[in-house]
Design a protein around this motif. Structure first.
Motif, PDB file in Angstrom:
ATOM      1  N   VAL A 164       0.844  -1.196   0.000  1.00 47.69           N
ATOM      2  CA  VAL A 164       0.000   0.000   0.000  1.00 47.69           C
ATOM      3  C   VAL A 164       0.881   1.247   0.000  1.00 47.69           C
ATOM      4  O   VAL A 164       0.744   2.130  -0.859  1.00 47.69           O
ATOM      5  CB  VAL A 164      -0.953   0.009   1.203  1.00 47.69           C
ATOM      6  CG1 VAL A 164      -1.749   1.310   1.239  1.00 47.69           C
ATOM      7  CG2 VAL A 164      -1.891  -1.191   1.152  1.00 47.69           C
ATOM      8  N   ASN A 165       1.798   1.319   0.947  1.00 43.09           N
ATOM      9  CA  ASN A 165       2.681   2.486   0.998  1.00 43.09           C
ATOM     10  C   ASN A 165       3.699   2.465  -0.133  1.00 43.09           C
ATOM     11  O   ASN A 165       4.105   3.523  -0.627  1.00 43.09           O
ATOM     12  CB  ASN A 165       3.388   2.538   2.355  1.00 43.09           C
ATOM     13  CG  ASN A 165       2.438   2.917   3.474  1.00 43.09           C
ATOM     14  OD1 ASN A 165       1.685   3.875   3.367  1.00 43.09           O
ATOM     15  ND2 ASN A 165       2.442   2.147   4.545  1.00 43.09           N
ATOM     16  N   GLY A 166       4.099   1.272  -0.573  1.00 42.85           N
ATOM     17  CA  GLY A 166       4.980   1.195  -1.730  1.00 42.85           C
ATOM     18  C   GLY A 166       4.313   1.739  -2.980  1.00 42.85           C
ATOM     19  O   GLY A 166       4.958   2.380  -3.809  1.00 42.85           O
ATOM     20  N   SER A 167       3.005   1.516  -3.084  1.00 43.36           N
ATOM     21  CA  SER A 167       2.277   2.047  -4.240  1.00 43.36           C
ATOM     22  C   SER A 167       2.157   3.563  -4.170  1.00 43.36           C
ATOM     23  O   SER A 167       2.147   4.241  -5.199  1.00 43.36           O
ATOM     24  CB  SER A 167       0.887   1.411  -4.335  1.00 43.36           C
ATOM     25  OG  SER A 167       0.082   1.780  -3.230  1.00 43.36           O
ATOM     26  N   VAL A 168       2.079   4.121  -2.967  1.00 41.96           N
ATOM     27  CA  VAL A 168       2.071   5.581  -2.823  1.00 41.96           C
ATOM     28  C   VAL A 168       3.397   6.149  -3.340  1.00 41.96           C
ATOM     29  O   VAL A 168       3.422   7.180  -4.026  1.00 41.96           O
ATOM     30  CB  VAL A 168       1.850   5.982  -1.354  1.00 41.96           C
ATOM     31  CG1 VAL A 168       2.054   7.488  -1.167  1.00 41.96           C
ATOM     32  CG2 VAL A 168       0.456   5.579  -0.897  1.00 41.96           C
ATOM     33  N   PHE A 169       4.484   5.491  -3.025  1.00 41.04           N
ATOM     34  CA  PHE A 169       5.811   5.846  -3.536  1.00 41.04           C
ATOM     35  C   PHE A 169       5.784   5.909  -5.063  1.00 41.04           C
ATOM     36  O   PHE A 169       6.240   6.878  -5.687  1.00 41.04           O
ATOM     37  CB  PHE A 169       6.792   4.787  -3.018  1.00 41.04           C
ATOM     38  CG  PHE A 169       8.236   4.994  -3.376  1.00 41.04           C
ATOM     39  CD1 PHE A 169       8.795   6.254  -3.509  1.00 41.04           C
ATOM     40  CD2 PHE A 169       9.073   3.892  -3.554  1.00 41.04           C
ATOM     41  CE1 PHE A 169      10.135   6.431  -3.813  1.00 41.04           C
ATOM     42  CE2 PHE A 169      10.414   4.044  -3.860  1.00 41.04           C
ATOM     43  CZ  PHE A 169      10.946   5.310  -3.989  1.00 41.04           C
ATOM     44  N   LEU A 170       5.225   4.858  -5.689  1.00 39.18           N
ATOM     45  CA  LEU A 170       5.148   4.782  -7.150  1.00 39.18           C
ATOM     46  C   LEU A 170       4.163   5.798  -7.721  1.00 39.18           C
ATOM     47  O   LEU A 170       4.459   6.470  -8.723  1.00 39.18           O
ATOM     48  CB  LEU A 170       4.740   3.370  -7.563  1.00 39.18           C
ATOM     49  CG  LEU A 170       4.472   3.124  -9.056  1.00 39.18           C
ATOM     50  CD1 LEU A 170       5.655   3.539  -9.908  1.00 39.18           C
ATOM     51  CD2 LEU A 170       4.116   1.665  -9.295  1.00 39.18           C
ATOM     52  N   LEU A 171       2.979   5.935  -7.107  1.00 37.86           N
ATOM     53  CA  LEU A 171       1.975   6.885  -7.597  1.00 37.86           C
ATOM     54  C   LEU A 171       2.509   8.309  -7.572  1.00 37.86           C
ATOM     55  O   LEU A 171       2.290   9.085  -8.513  1.00 37.86           O
ATOM     56  CB  LEU A 171       0.700   6.782  -6.756  1.00 37.86           C
ATOM     57  CG  LEU A 171      -0.126   5.505  -6.937  1.00 37.86           C
ATOM     58  CD1 LEU A 171      -1.210   5.418  -5.860  1.00 37.86           C
ATOM     59  CD2 LEU A 171      -0.755   5.464  -8.326  1.00 37.86           C
ATOM     60  N   SER A 172       3.199   8.662  -6.511  1.00 36.46           N
ATOM     61  CA  SER A 172       3.778  10.001  -6.416  1.00 36.46           C
ATOM     62  C   SER A 172       4.827  10.205  -7.509  1.00 36.46           C
ATOM     63  O   SER A 172       4.879  11.268  -8.145  1.00 36.46           O
ATOM     64  CB  SER A 172       4.402  10.201  -5.029  1.00 36.46           C
ATOM     65  OG  SER A 172       5.035  11.456  -4.936  1.00 36.46           O
ATOM     66  N   PHE A 173       5.638   9.180  -7.739  1.00 36.10           N
ATOM     67  CA  PHE A 173       6.664   9.278  -8.778  1.00 36.10           C
ATOM     68  C   PHE A 173       6.029   9.498 -10.156  1.00 36.10           C
ATOM     69  O   PHE A 173       6.418  10.418 -10.890  1.00 36.10           O
ATOM     70  CB  PHE A 173       7.512   8.004  -8.781  1.00 36.10           C
ATOM     71  CG  PHE A 173       8.531   7.963  -9.876  1.00 36.10           C
ATOM     72  CD1 PHE A 173       9.740   8.632  -9.745  1.00 36.10           C
ATOM     73  CD2 PHE A 173       8.294   7.246 -11.040  1.00 36.10           C
ATOM     74  CE1 PHE A 173      10.685   8.595 -10.761  1.00 36.10           C
ATOM     75  CE2 PHE A 173       9.228   7.208 -12.064  1.00 36.10           C
ATOM     76  CZ  PHE A 173      10.429   7.882 -11.914  1.00 36.10           C
ATOM     77  N   ILE A 174       5.040   8.658 -10.496  1.00 36.30           N
ATOM     78  CA  ILE A 174       4.390   8.780 -11.808  1.00 36.30           C
ATOM     79  C   ILE A 174       3.707  10.136 -11.946  1.00 36.30           C
ATOM     80  O   ILE A 174       3.803  10.802 -12.982  1.00 36.30           O
ATOM     81  CB  ILE A 174       3.365   7.641 -12.003  1.00 36.30           C
ATOM     82  CG1 ILE A 174       4.063   6.290 -12.058  1.00 36.30           C
ATOM     83  CG2 ILE A 174       2.547   7.864 -13.276  1.00 36.30           C
ATOM     84  CD1 ILE A 174       3.124   5.102 -12.115  1.00 36.30           C
ATOM     85  N   ALA A 175       3.008  10.568 -10.892  1.00 35.54           N
ATOM     86  CA  ALA A 175       2.276  11.834 -10.948  1.00 35.54           C
ATOM     87  C   ALA A 175       3.215  13.010 -11.185  1.00 35.54           C
ATOM     88  O   ALA A 175       2.896  13.932 -11.944  1.00 35.54           O
ATOM     89  CB  ALA A 175       1.491  12.022  -9.644  1.00 35.54           C
ATOM     90  N   HIS A 176       4.397  12.972 -10.548  1.00 36.04           N
ATOM     91  CA  HIS A 176       5.306  14.113 -10.679  1.00 36.04           C
ATOM     92  C   HIS A 176       6.139  14.046 -11.950  1.00 36.04           C
ATOM     93  O   HIS A 176       6.541  15.091 -12.475  1.00 36.04           O
ATOM     94  CB  HIS A 176       6.204  14.205  -9.441  1.00 36.04           C
ATOM     95  CG  HIS A 176       5.473  14.676  -8.214  1.00 36.04           C
ATOM     96  ND1 HIS A 176       4.972  13.808  -7.271  1.00 36.04           N
ATOM     97  CD2 HIS A 176       5.119  15.915  -7.800  1.00 36.04           C
ATOM     98  CE1 HIS A 176       4.366  14.487  -6.315  1.00 36.04           C
ATOM     99  NE2 HIS A 176       4.436  15.765  -6.615  1.00 36.04           N
ATOM    100  N   VAL A 177       6.404  12.843 -12.456  1.00 35.94           N
ATOM    101  CA  VAL A 177       7.104  12.735 -13.735  1.00 35.94           C
ATOM    102  C   VAL A 177       6.202  13.204 -14.875  1.00 35.94           C
ATOM    103  O   VAL A 177       6.613  13.949 -15.770  1.00 35.94           O
ATOM    104  CB  VAL A 177       7.581  11.283 -13.978  1.00 35.94           C
ATOM    105  CG1 VAL A 177       8.033  11.110 -15.426  1.00 35.94           C
ATOM    106  CG2 VAL A 177       8.724  10.935 -13.038  1.00 35.94           C
ATOM    107  N   ARG A 178       4.931  12.783 -14.837  1.00 39.60           N
ATOM    108  CA  ARG A 178       3.992  13.142 -15.897  1.00 39.60           C
ATOM    109  C   ARG A 178       3.311  14.488 -15.654  1.00 39.60           C
ATOM    110  O   ARG A 178       2.617  14.997 -16.527  1.00 39.60           O
ATOM    111  CB  ARG A 178       2.926  12.058 -16.022  1.00 39.60           C
ATOM    112  CG  ARG A 178       3.442  10.791 -16.671  1.00 39.60           C
ATOM    113  CD  ARG A 178       2.341   9.796 -16.896  1.00 39.60           C
ATOM    114  NE  ARG A 178       2.766   8.743 -17.819  1.00 39.60           N
ATOM    115  CZ  ARG A 178       2.073   7.638 -18.048  1.00 39.60           C
ATOM    116  NH1 ARG A 178       0.926   7.443 -17.408  1.00 39.60           N
ATOM    117  NH2 ARG A 178       2.508   6.734 -18.896  1.00 39.60           N
TER     118      ARG A 178
END
Length: 407
Positions: A164-178
């Motif tokens: 769950v928290n690992g996905s937040v790590f990934l979601l934040s990364f994708i959101a800020h890259v895109r």
């Protein structure tokens, strides 16, 4: 070769400080060491960001905690908790510092550095925001409504929950890259944090989603100065709000839950209550537990691996072995040093972290400390190298390791 020269130089400096009983200087040297590692990894922009980077940050902050205590900048007794003496503190910090440098330099020697500039493109080719978001919400709901199933999976269940928290790590990364969906990622992070505030027993669970979000933003921008303004606001609010709330929650976590806990926390923050008792900075001091470990070895001798037996069965799922012993080393240690009492069901009412260097020293003295920390540092580096940024599970494991390094 450079790393090993640094390792030897640091050991010699720490030995000199220890022999000369310069306890304050030990803490100062470790602060400088942690900052040097961070400078190597960050400089003007992120060169690498892995578990050793997170561990360097922990060592720097812990050293600040020790300096506050040893230089007398704060009289809070929780920096020492009934075990203070200059001689004992010097040995306690030396054990921790020696083990930490050994772990750090071993990790730095074996950690694989990701190719520069390739992560964002590869990740965006394989992973998309909405599928990851749906999977994350599904896993979160399973941890809420299928708690018994997750528990029966043992360590594997814990890994599922950490996604769950690992996905937040990934979601934040994708959101800020895109540069898309940042508000959605932030709202989800805030929701997880507020849920933890109401229902989690451990206070740290409140900030884990926030750390995941900030880490994803940091990895995307590759610069602290380029963090999104939402992340900067979150960081400032966290530094202002959480320290006083930390003590309040510790004193009331067995009395309050759910909405009542949320309302009480909001009321406390609104009154800007005085911060008394144990604080975040006192929690970062390892002087109390390492001093207790030294006193245990003086009274009972070294434990010869007694506290490490769980390594033989830790990864066996509980559904395959329902009678598998529960791993409660922190509770055992708290009982052993007289810092806890047994309550109903045989559980202890407190848990105390021995630290990795402390536990190896407790079992096998100086030889065990050095060999154990080398093996531990190599294993963590190997574990990191087995993961990658191209799967959600890889992101979850990497965030887990980053969090392990931080705390």
């Amino acid at each position: 070769m450079k790393a090993w020269w640094r390792f030897i130089a640091m050991i010699l400096v720490l030995l000199l400080c220890f022999k000369m009983q310069w306890v304050e200087m030990q803490a100062t040297v470790m602060l400088i060491y942690g900052l040097l590692i961070l400078w190597e990894d960050f400089n003007s922009r992120i060169i690498q960001f892995n578990i050793s980077t997170a561990y360097a940050f922990l060592l720097a902050i812990s050293s600040v905690s020790h300096m506050i205590a040893l230089f007398g900048w704060d009289a809070n007794p929780f920096y020492f908790t009934k075990s203070y003496s200059a001689e004992l503190s010097g040995l306690a910090i030396f054990i921790f510092n020696l083990g930490s440098i050994t772990i750090m330099e071993t990790m730095r020697r074996f950690l694989r550095v990701d190719s520069k500039g390739t992560i964002p493109e590869l990740v965006l080719q394989r992973l998309s925001f909405w599928p990851v978001f749906v999977v994350s919400v599904t896993i979160f709901l399973s941890t809420v409504y299928l708690t018994r199933v997750i528990y029966l999976l043992g360590s594997f269940g814990s890994f599922i929950a950490l996604m769950v928290n690992g996905s937040v790590f990934l979601l934040s990364f994708i959101a800020h890259v895109r540069d898309r969906h940042k508000w959605i990622a932030l709202f989800y992070t805030f929701f997880l944090s507020m849920y933890a505030l109401q229902y989690a027993f451990l206070r740290m669970e409140i900030v884990i989603p926030l750390i995941a979000y900030l880490s994803g933003n940091l990895l995307a921008t590759k610069s602290i100065g380029k963090l999104h303004y939402l992340s900067k606001v979150m960081l400032v609010l966290g530094l202002v709000v959480f320290p006083p709330l930390f003590t309040f929650l510790g004193e009331n976590r067995q009395k309050l839950t759910g909405r009542e806990k949320l309302e009480a926390s909001a009321e406390f923050i609104s009154t800007l209550g005085n911060q008394e008792g144990q604080t975040i900075m006192t929690r970062l001091s390892i002087i109390p537990q390492l001093s207790q470990i030294i006193m245990l070895t003086e009274r009972k001798g070294f434990y010869g691996g007694e506290t490490l037996n769980y390594l033989g069965y830790v990864f066996i799922p509980r559904f395959l072995w329902p009678e598998k012993p529960r791993i409660k080393q922190g509770q055992w240690f708290a009982l052993e040093i007289g810092a806890a009492l047994k309550v109903k069901g045989g559980e202890a009412n407190n848990s105390v972290n021995m630290t990795v260097p402390g536990e190896f020293y407790l079992n096998y003295s100086w030889t065990g400390l050095l060999i154990g920390c080398i093996i531990f540092g190599w294993f963590i580096a190997w574990f990191w190298n087995q993961t990658n940024y191209l799967t959600l599970y890889g992101w979850a494991l990497r965030f887990y390791l980053i969090f392990l390094g931080l705390f």
